[in-house]
Scaffold this motif. Structure first.
Motif, PDB file in Angstrom:
ATOM      1  N   THR A  53      39.006  39.450  44.721  1.00 10.22           N
ATOM      2  CA  THR A  53      38.091  40.434  44.148  1.00 10.22           C
ATOM      3  C   THR A  53      36.747  39.726  43.949  1.00 10.22           C
ATOM      4  O   THR A  53      36.664  38.503  44.093  1.00 10.22           O
ATOM      5  N   ASP A  55      35.191  38.748  41.457  1.00  7.19           N
ATOM      6  CA  ASP A  55      35.112  37.753  40.387  1.00  7.19           C
ATOM      7  C   ASP A  55      36.101  36.603  40.523  1.00  7.19           C
ATOM      8  O   ASP A  55      35.951  35.575  39.868  1.00  7.19           O
ATOM      9  N   CYS A  56      37.133  36.754  41.389  1.00  9.46           N
ATOM     10  CA  CYS A  56      38.199  35.762  41.368  1.00  9.46           C
ATOM     11  C   CYS A  56      39.115  35.929  42.575  1.00  9.46           C
ATOM     12  O   CYS A  56      39.078  36.940  43.272  1.00  9.46           O
ATOM     13  N   ARG A 103      38.267  45.853  33.575  1.00 10.04           N
ATOM     14  CA  ARG A 103      38.332  44.629  34.374  1.00 10.04           C
ATOM     15  C   ARG A 103      39.649  44.553  35.137  1.00 10.04           C
ATOM     16  O   ARG A 103      40.609  45.264  34.823  1.00 10.04           O
ATOM     17  N   ASP A 155      36.908  30.838  45.511  1.00  6.51           N
ATOM     18  CA  ASP A 155      36.421  31.997  46.276  1.00  6.51           C
ATOM     19  C   ASP A 155      35.279  31.546  47.180  1.00  6.51           C
ATOM     20  O   ASP A 155      34.126  31.923  47.003  1.00  6.51           O
TER      21      ASP A 155
END
Length: 261
Positions: A53, A55-56, A103, A155
């Motif tokens: 995703t 963010d991570c 989130r 990432d």
């Protein structure tokens, strides 16, 4: 269509505020980056998924579920034979649980959550009963323990690509010197950058990677001895001690719990 990707138009339409999607995958298959207009509860009944995703990057095993809010772009890579199950929920279905959409969350897949997934995808549940079950699922998700990342993943195309290769090919004997040489870095520079990117040393990450990879063997019915050897451990006792330290339970207990799902 590329045989290693999935056509997103194949997913059935929403009905009564929720819909389902089931598909089995083999190692090396992937679902390219996409998003959904509904929130998604993603679960691997068997196997291990790598979910990216914005963010991570998260490694999802059968004792976990992943909540992905509507509109969040994500891609999925399959590192083992995987039975993927997804439930999608409309805004209307979440009108009393809008806090879930703040989130992405890694959640503990409790025995009851796993039982509900198994039953909902059995195709033998009357529609009215299935709707009650999905409402219960949402309540359980709302109350579920939120888990940290068992295995941090970078990432990027440098460390992230190296980590994915290690996991998919089970390269447990790769030394930091070999890894740094692959990236044309000195061991010292590699160590510093890896620690900064992942928040742990190369040695600690490799130890966790071996244990996380053993989950697929354990939860697919292999013996504890097979899981230990497959994760690169010389004996079952050492494997069990390391497993308990990371996951808070023994491999045997996790295997028995999964069989009830």
């Amino acid at each position: 269509m590329d045989e290693r990707t999935i056509n997103m138009d194949e997913i059935p339409e929403l009905s009564a505020g929720w819909r389902e999607f089931a598909r089995d995958f083999v190692p090396g298959m992937n679902r390219p980056e996409h998003c959904h207009r509904e929130a998604q509860l993603l679960y691997a009944q068997k196997g291990v998924m790598l979910v990216r995703t914005p963010d991570c990057v998260r490694l999802i095993a059968p004792f976990q579920a992943l909540w992905i809010p509507a509109g969040v772009r994500h891609s999925i890579s399959f590192l083992a034979d995987t039975e993927m199950r997804s439930l999608y929920f409309s805004d209307d279905a979440l009108r009393r649980l809008k806090h879930l959409n703040d989130r992405v969350r890694v959640l503990a897949a409790t025995p009851l959550i796993r039982e509900l997934f198994s039953a909902l995808f059995s195709k033998d549940v009357p529609p009215a009963t299935a709707l009650l079950m999905t409402n219960l699922m949402l309540r359980l998700v709302s109350d579920a323990e939120e888990l940290g990342a068992a295995l941090p993943m970078a990432d990027d195309d440098v460390f992230g690509a190296l980590q994915s290769e290690i996991l998919s090919r089970r390269l447990w004997n790769m030394s930091m010197e070999e890894a740094s040489a692959r990236l044309s870095l000195s061991p010292k520079t590699f160590s510093r950058r890896f620690n900064k990117a992942l928040g742990m040393t190369w040695r600690d990450w490799m130890a966790r990677a071996r244990l996380c990879a053993s989950l697929d063997l354990l939860l697919s019915g292999r013996t504890l001895k097979d899981a230990a050897f497959g994760a690169g451990y010389a004996d079952q006792a050492t494997f069990t001690a390391a497993f308990r330290k990371l996951f808070g339970t023994t491999p045997g207990a996790m295997q028995k719990s999964a069989r009830r799902a």
